[in-house]
Design a protein around this motif. Structure first.
Motif, PDB file in Angstrom:
ATOM      1  N   SER A 196       1.100  -1.241  -0.343  1.00 52.40           N
ATOM      2  CA  SER A 196      -0.135   0.246   0.034  1.00 52.40           C
ATOM      3  C   SER A 196       0.386   0.916   0.026  1.00 52.40           C
ATOM      4  CB  SER A 196      -0.855   0.011   0.733  1.00 52.40           C
ATOM      5  OG  SER A 196      -0.111   0.138   2.286  1.00 52.40           O
ATOM      6  N   ILE A 197       1.673   1.166   0.901  1.00 51.30           N
ATOM      7  CA  ILE A 197       2.725   2.426   0.746  1.00 51.30           C
ATOM      8  C   ILE A 197       3.495   2.178  -1.029  1.00 51.30           C
ATOM      9  CG2 ILE A 197       5.306   3.641   1.380  1.00 51.30           C
ATOM     10  CD1 ILE A 197       4.315   2.020   3.878  1.00 51.30           C
ATOM     11  N   ALA A 198       3.884   1.786  -1.635  1.00 54.63           N
ATOM     12  CA  ALA A 198       4.395   1.718  -3.334  1.00 54.63           C
ATOM     13  C   ALA A 198       2.968   2.847  -3.370  1.00 54.63           C
ATOM     14  CB  ALA A 198       4.349  -0.074  -3.816  1.00 54.63           C
ATOM     15  N   ALA A 199       1.854   2.431  -3.374  1.00 59.46           N
ATOM     16  CA  ALA A 199       1.403   3.322  -3.624  1.00 59.46           C
ATOM     17  C   ALA A 199       1.092   4.133  -3.660  1.00 59.46           C
ATOM     18  CB  ALA A 199      -0.038   2.846  -3.580  1.00 59.46           C
ATOM     19  N   ARG A 206      -5.499   4.809   1.611  1.00 58.83           N
ATOM     20  CA  ARG A 206      -4.365   4.329   1.748  1.00 58.83           C
ATOM     21  C   ARG A 206      -2.975   3.859   2.118  1.00 58.83           C
ATOM     22  NH1 ARG A 206      -6.907   1.692   5.357  1.00 58.83           N
ATOM     23  NH2 ARG A 206      -5.168   1.493   6.158  1.00 58.83           N
ATOM     24  N   GLY A 207      -2.496   4.103   1.059  1.00 59.05           N
ATOM     25  CA  GLY A 207      -1.156   4.312   1.871  1.00 59.05           C
ATOM     26  C   GLY A 207      -0.183   5.607   2.973  1.00 59.05           C
ATOM     27  N   LEU A 208      -1.236   6.451   2.700  1.00 58.71           N
ATOM     28  CA  LEU A 208      -0.745   7.720   3.735  1.00 58.71           C
ATOM     29  C   LEU A 208      -1.048   6.921   4.520  1.00 58.71           C
ATOM     30  CD1 LEU A 208      -2.032  10.609   1.791  1.00 58.71           C
ATOM     31  CD2 LEU A 208       0.705  10.175   2.583  1.00 58.71           C
ATOM     32  N   LEU A 209      -2.177   6.212   5.266  1.00 54.33           N
ATOM     33  CA  LEU A 209      -2.604   5.469   6.429  1.00 54.33           C
ATOM     34  C   LEU A 209      -1.856   4.385   6.855  1.00 54.33           C
ATOM     35  CD1 LEU A 209      -6.647   5.367   5.328  1.00 54.33           C
ATOM     36  CD2 LEU A 209      -4.793   7.166   8.079  1.00 54.33           C
ATOM     37  N   ASP A 210      -1.139   4.221   6.265  1.00 54.50           N
ATOM     38  CA  ASP A 210      -0.187   2.466   6.775  1.00 54.50           C
ATOM     39  C   ASP A 210       1.173   3.781   6.957  1.00 54.50           C
ATOM     40  OD1 ASP A 210      -2.636   1.065   6.142  1.00 54.50           O
ATOM     41  OD2 ASP A 210      -2.016   0.552   4.446  1.00 54.50           O
ATOM     42  N   MET A 258       0.655  13.946  14.629  1.00 52.14           N
ATOM     43  CA  MET A 258       1.867  14.037  14.484  1.00 52.14           C
ATOM     44  C   MET A 258       2.512  12.546  13.404  1.00 52.14           C
ATOM     45  SD  MET A 258       5.381  13.967  17.017  1.00 52.14           S
ATOM     46  CE  MET A 258       5.933  12.435  17.065  1.00 52.14           C
ATOM     47  N   TRP A 259       2.309  12.022  13.104  1.00 52.83           N
ATOM     48  CA  TRP A 259       2.270  10.249  12.530  1.00 52.83           C
ATOM     49  C   TRP A 259       1.687  10.565  11.026  1.00 52.83           C
ATOM     50  CZ3 TRP A 259       5.766   9.043  15.984  1.00 52.83           C
ATOM     51  CH2 TRP A 259       5.507   8.448  16.906  1.00 52.83           C
ATOM     52  N   THR A 260       0.464  11.349  11.115  1.00 52.96           N
ATOM     53  CA  THR A 260      -0.274  11.659   9.714  1.00 52.96           C
ATOM     54  C   THR A 260       0.507  12.648   8.975  1.00 52.96           C
ATOM     55  OG1 THR A 260      -1.830  13.057  10.805  1.00 52.96           O
ATOM     56  CG2 THR A 260      -1.891  10.448  10.011  1.00 52.96           C
ATOM     57  N   VAL A 261       0.979  14.096   9.289  1.00 53.65           N
ATOM     58  CA  VAL A 261       2.002  14.528   9.282  1.00 53.65           C
ATOM     59  C   VAL A 261       2.905  14.484   8.867  1.00 53.65           C
ATOM     60  CG1 VAL A 261       2.893  16.277  11.257  1.00 53.65           C
ATOM     61  CG2 VAL A 261       1.670  17.307   8.598  1.00 53.65           C
ATOM     62  N   MET A 262       3.847  13.794   9.103  1.00 51.87           N
ATOM     63  CA  MET A 262       4.572  13.253   9.506  1.00 51.87           C
ATOM     64  C   MET A 262       4.676  12.400   7.447  1.00 51.87           C
ATOM     65  SD  MET A 262       6.232  12.198  12.587  1.00 51.87           S
ATOM     66  CE  MET A 262       7.489  10.827  12.094  1.00 51.87           C
ATOM     67  N   ALA A 263       3.966  11.404   7.486  1.00 53.74           N
ATOM     68  CA  ALA A 263       3.852  11.034   6.575  1.00 53.74           C
ATOM     69  C   ALA A 263       3.431  11.622   5.107  1.00 53.74           C
ATOM     70  CB  ALA A 263       2.481   9.778   6.706  1.00 53.74           C
ATOM     71  N   VAL A 264       2.622  12.678   4.937  1.00 57.91           N
ATOM     72  CA  VAL A 264       2.356  13.717   4.207  1.00 57.91           C
ATOM     73  C   VAL A 264       3.415  13.855   3.548  1.00 57.91           C
ATOM     74  CG1 VAL A 264       1.633  15.790   3.411  1.00 57.91           C
ATOM     75  CG2 VAL A 264      -0.448  14.215   4.403  1.00 57.91           C
TER      76      VAL A 264
END
Length: 352
Positions: free
Chosen positions: A31-34, A55-59, A338-344
């Motif tokens: 999913s992250i590969a997306a 899905r990728g951002l959540l994972d 925090m985890w989500t803004v890091m992912a973005v």
């Protein structure tokens, strides 16, 4: 030495949630590969994401929590620093606790640097246009994050910036909050497809993206707003379209709080008086009479229902009995910012 993070008021995970998380770890790489095509993109609203990108951002958010968070055995000092040498300028027309702290701390954990730019720090809207600001900041920084009053401002920034822009809040959208909310719900329930989400309160920016994101994940959406405080009609239509595409019920709209909450698995509210609306306080409190989320209202939801609020909260919106109860996911929800803004940020820079 950074201290590891700890959840506050974290309810015990259900067996479904544990299984979902276990299976999710196995599938996470795919999913992250997306997100490989997300590099260079702006992050303005949830509906601009494909289902795969959401899905990728959540994972990816969950991966960062596993790496840098409470359960990690990795020393934060020696943990991976994929954003070393990168920087984000943070434009804040509106003050914030969670947005500023989560972005600054998250960028530091990933090895990058953040610059806080408040209303008195730069010329924005005084002697320098949004266009010129975007072009200048793009020369200095890898990313531009903006927390603004008007959605047109963040659109203007994204139009002219030559680096990715993050909408950290506007009067129309709050996509970072939705990522944190959906992450909290998946942590609690596991797969949220088929769950029913009830909104009780103002038809505002937080509702807009939560509707969009919930529909993308297959959640049923029920919304109660007082007359005159309805959600944006265009965003409602987009939500209904997404609901149909993802096989959920049509969006249910009402002016009666209990009608929305009945049969729900998640009850969400937000402030009734946003920044810039202080003069409307007395009128709004009167017109939102009957909308407080209290034990009686939560009792009309499904057994095991949970409560969300993006903070800051006021007692007229939700009682202490609910806010500090085991049903409340408010503080895990806040940490997830925090985890989500890091992912973005990592996805926009192609540094996964």
């Amino acid at each position: 030495m950074f201290s590891t993070l700890r959840y506050v008021n974290q309810p015990a995970l259900s067996s479904a949630a544990k299984n979902f998380m276990k299976n999710g770890v196995a599938k996470r790489g795919m999913s992250i590969a997306a997100l490989n095509g997300f590099e260079g993109k702006h992050f303005i609203s949830i509906d601009q994401l494909s289902n795969e990108e959401l899905r990728g951002l959540l994972d990816l958010s969950k991966k960062y929590r596993d790496t840098y968070g409470k359960a990690s055995t990795v020393d934060p000092i020696t943990a991976p620093k994929p954003l070393t040498g990168q920087s984000v300028s943070m434009i804040f027309q509106k003050r914030s606790t969670r947005t500023r702290v989560s972005t600054e701390t998250g960028m530091t954990l990933l090895g990058g640097q953040s610059l806080f730019l408040g209303p008195s720090d730069i010329q924005l809207g005084v002697n320098e246009s949004m266009r010129d600001t975007a072009l200048v900041l793009s020369r200095f920084n890898s990313l531009v994050l903006a927390r603004v009053f008007s959605h047109n401002d963040v659109l203007e920034l994204s139009k002219h910036a030559t680096v990715p822009v993050i909408n950290a809040l506007s009067d129309l959208h709050h996509p970072l909050q939705t990522l944190a909310d959906l992450m909290a719900l998946e942590d609690h329930f596991g797969d949220v497809k088929g769950k029913t989400l009830a909104w009780v309160g103002d038809g505002n920016n937080v509702l807009h993206d939560l509707m969009l994101g919930g529909a993308k994940l297959g959640m049923n959406i029920r919304v109660a707003t007082p007359e005159g405080y309805e959600a944006n009609e265009g965003i409602l239509e987009t939500t209904k379209k997404l609901a149909a595409e993802n096989g959920t019920e049509d969006v249910f709209l009402t002016t009666v709080a209990s009608e929305a909450v009945k049969g729900s698995d998640v009850v969400v509210t937000d402030t009734w008086v946003s920044m810039g609306q202080e003069e409307e306080y007395e009128q709004r409190v009167k017109e939102f009479d009957g909308y407080q989320v209290n034990a009686n209202l939560m009792g009309q939801a499904n057994p095991g229902a949970v409560f969300l609020h993006c903070l800051p909260r006021h007692r007229e919106e939700v009682s202490d009995e609910v806010f500090y109860s085991p049903q409340s996911l408010v503080f895990p929800e806040a940490e997830n910012r925090m985890w989500t803004v890091m992912a973005v940020m990592a996805a926009q820079l192609g540094k996964l």
